[in-house]
Structures are given as structure tokens and as C-alpha cells.
Design a protein around this motif. Structure first.
Motif, short mmCIF file in Angstrom:
data_model
loop_
_atom_site.label_atom_id
_atom_site.label_comp_id
_atom_site.label_asym_id
_atom_site.label_seq_id
_atom_site.Cartn_x
_atom_site.Cartn_y
_atom_site.Cartn_z
N ARG A 159 25.38 35.21 71.01
CA ARG A 159 24.65 36.06 70.06
C ARG A 159 23.35 35.42 69.57
NH1 ARG A 159 27.83 40.25 68.69
NH2 ARG A 159 26.69 40.78 66.78
N THR A 174 24.22 41.87 70.45
CA THR A 174 23.17 41.95 69.42
C THR A 174 23.51 42.91 68.29
OG1 THR A 174 22.00 43.66 70.72
CG2 THR A 174 21.34 41.36 71.06
N ASN A 223 25.26 44.42 64.93
CA ASN A 223 25.50 43.72 63.67
C ASN A 223 26.96 43.30 63.50
OD1 ASN A 223 22.83 43.87 62.81
ND2 ASN A 223 23.12 45.93 61.92
N THR A 228 20.49 36.71 66.75
CA THR A 228 21.03 37.53 65.67
C THR A 228 21.15 36.73 64.38
OG1 THR A 228 23.32 36.95 66.18
CG2 THR A 228 22.39 38.86 67.33
#
Length: 373
Positions: A350, A310, A312, A357
Motif C-alpha cells: 500500500r 489504494t 481507504n 497511501t
């Protein structure tokens, strides 16, 4: 004694159930030699047992106290001691000669017609044809529903793979056997081949299969959690059929490499990435991290809600799928999966199970991490 007699009786009668109790003759000349050697040793042991126990039982019966037998009073006999030293020595020599001949033949990998590099890893096999541009991984193909007792188990339960090793009949095939991680053992009973796959070492074996067919085996060395899910399947084809197959595989893999290069200049949609990612995840990741992404607490970490899946910057996520993590069960998938498959599975991890995300990982992103660009 009774078991020995029953065993020999069943073998002499040609019972169809003998293979459940005994070695199989196999599909190669060497496996036939091993079987014959085994039966010779077995016969010698049965003969010794019959003579020794026969003499014991007859002596006890004829010289029992109730018949008035009087025990003899004597000390050691040189003749007897010489006899029970020389006779076993001659028997051992008689057994050693055919055994040495078979063992030497089993280890003679010279003058092979082709060579296959066999690499074990948790928990799959990798095959590379050293004289052709063909290599692939072979994974368990038995349905998870069978393993979880939801479906009825098939005839070859836990002995099915997605991509079997293919070899030609009538050709001497040399196997170079090694490992990427822990000790495995490549075992095909019909070939009389069982060799440990040791990391950092290469063991050799060979087979010359007489008849076309499908021959099954498995890892025979306890190698971790999914040791029982690491089968071996070898298909022996006639030389012409083998040549057609290997040529087709070379074409397919060459085209796949060309497709990889084409994808580097393209972007896949979220739908394509998620669909492909789910397939790859279920085939390669779900066994440890579970289909729901929650892992096994204390054993395999969860991906659902994890920092890795998760955060960035997805670089660390891509890197661990590519290169694995030293000291853990997380292995490197860079050689096993294509750039497209790694991009898809990272995208899936993800964006599945509520991670959301919104990030899409493309093959070019994976390539950038792999090449350090």
C-alpha cells in the motif's frame, strides 16, 4: 538391440555414468528392492530380445534364398502353439512374484515411528510433524538472479529450499500426502517414493533411510506456472541429532507464537513494516505480481495503482492475503505467514511503487480481520 548391449556392458563395468541412464539404488531398503527388481526385469527383457532376435537373424541367414533354401509348407503346430503360450506365462509368473512382493512392501505403512503430513500447494510444500508441535512451509531458495540468467547456476539449481524436511535415520517415517489446491506429486528418487498429492484425499508412503545425508526431489506432476520451482529437500539425521533439532524447532515455534501475542499490544514503525514487507513480498508475492508490482497482464493483476492496494479501507486487502481468492491463483497465506509478516507485506504493497497511501497495517489489524472482531 545395440542400446541394450551397451547398457548392460556399462552396468557390468560399474561405470560412474550409469546413474545418468539407469535408476539409482537409493538410500532405503525399498529403493534397493526397486532397483534390484528393475534390473531383474531389464535382464529378462534383454535375454528375450537376444533369443528372439538371435533366432530370427540366424534363421534369415541360414535359410536365405541365395543358399538354395526351400520354404517349408505346413500348417499350425499344436506343440508350437502350446510352447509359445506356456513359456511366456511361466516368464510372467516368474516376474510377478518379486514384483508383487516389492509393491506390497512399498504400500505397508504400518508400525511407523513417526508421521509427517505433506501438503502441496502452488508452489510450495507444507510439512507437519503429527507427533510434535512443529510445522512449516518449504519454498524454493534458488536465487531469482540464477533463474533470470544473471548469475551462474549452482550445482543444485532449482533443487534448493529455505527449510528442508528433517527426518531421523533408522526410523520408519510415514508420509501422509495431500494438497490444498491442484494435483501435485511428492517425489524423492532416493526413497523410491513418488505419490500424488490430491486435494481432498490422503495418499500414504514411507521411508526408512539408512545413512545420514541430503536427499533431493521435486514435484513430479504438472501443477501450474511455477511447477518447476517446487523442489523437495529431505535431510536425514542421526536419531540424537534429529531429536535435538525437533526440540529446538518446538521451542522456536512456541516462542514465535508468544511473540505474536506480544505484538498484538504493540505498534511497529513504518521503517520496520516496509523493510519486513519488502522481504516477504520478494519471497512470496513477486513471482506472480512481479518485483515492480505491475503483475503479468491477463494472468496476474497489478498491485501498483490498483484499487485493492489504494482504497481507504484496507480490510479487503488484508482479507485476500489471509484467505486468498477462490477460482484464481491467489492462495491463502494465513497459515504460511505470521500476523507480523502479513501486516508488513500489506503495508508495503500500500506504500510501494507510488501507491503512497500512508497507511500502516499493524498485527492487531490483521488479527481483527482473521478473527472477525
Amino acid at each position: 538391440m545395440v542400446l541394450l548391449v551397451v547398457g548392460t556392458t556399462a552396468i557390468a563395468a560399474g561405470s560412474n555414468d550409469v546413474s545418468a541412464l539407469n535408476l539409482r539404488r537409493g538410500a532405503t531398503e525399498i529403493s534397493g528392492q526397486v532397483y534390484d527388481l528393475h534390473m531383474l526385469m531389464f535382464s529378462i527383457c534383454v535375454g528375450i530380445a537376444v533369443v528372439v532376435f538371435g533366432v530370427m537373424f540366424v534363421s534369415m541367414y541360414l535359410h536365405r534364398k541365395s543358399r538354395g533354401a526351400k520354404p517349408a509348407n505346413f500348417h499350425e503346430s499344436v506343440k508350437v502353439e502350446i510352447a509359445w503360450t506356456v513359456i511366456p506365462f511361466l516368464i510372467l509368473i516368474f516376474m510377478a512374484v518379486p514384483a508383487a512382493k516389492t509393491l506390497i512392501a512399498m504400500e505397508d505403512t504400518t508400525e511407523a515411528d513417526l508421521t509427517v503430513l505433506v501438503t502441496g500447494s502452488q508452489w510450495k510444500w507444507h510439512y507437519k510433524y503429527m507427533d510434535r508441535e512443529v510445522e512449516f512451509y518449504s519454498l524454493l531458495a534458488t536465487q531469482r538472479e540464477q533463474i533470470n540468467n544473471r548469475f551462474e547456476k549452482g550445482e543444485n539449481y532449482l533443487l534448493e529450499v529455505d527449510r528442508p524436511l528433517v527426518i531421523p535415520t533408522g526410523k520408519k517415517v510415514r508420509f501422509l500426502i495431500t494438497s490444498d489446491d491442484v494435483i501435485h506429486s511428492w517425489w524423492v528418487p532416493d526413497f523410491a517414493v513418488k505419490k500424488d498429492a490430491n486435494p481432498g484425499f490422503i495418499n500414504e508412503a514411507w521411508a526408512n533411510v539408512d545413512e545420514p545425508g541430503v536427499y533431493r526431489g521435486q514435484c513430479a506432476e504438472l501443477c501450474g506456472k511455477d511447477h518447476g520451482f517446487m523442489p523437495v529437500v529431505v535431510i536425514a539425521k542421526e536419531p540424537n541429532a534429529y531429536e535435538a533439532w525437533i526440540s529446538e524447532q518446538e521451542t522456536v515455534q512456541r516462542e514465535a507464537r508468544e511473540e505474536e501475542q506480544r505484538l498484538l499490544a504493540m505498534s511497529m514503525s513504518k521503517e520496520e513494516l516496509m523493510a519486513e514487507g519488502e522481504r516477504v513480498y520478494n519471497a512470496t508475492c513477486a513471482a506472480c505480481h512481479m518485483p515492480n508490482g505491475e503483475g503479468l497482464p491477463g494472468v496476474f493483476p497489478a498491485l501498483k495503482g490498483s484499487v485493492l492496494a489504494t482504497q481507504n479501507d484496507p480490510t479487503a486487502h488484508i482479507d485476500i492475503v489471509l484467505n486468498g481468492k477462490t477460482g484464481t491463483a491467489m492462495q491463502a497465506f494465513g497459515k504460511m505467514l505470521s500476523l507480523k509478516e502479513i501486516a508488513a507485506v500489506v503495508t508495503y504493497e500500500r506504500n510501494a511503487w507510488g501507491n503512497n497511501t500512508g497507511q500502516l497495517i499493524q498485527p492487531k489489524d490483521v488479527n481483527a480481520v482473521a478473527t472477525g472482531q
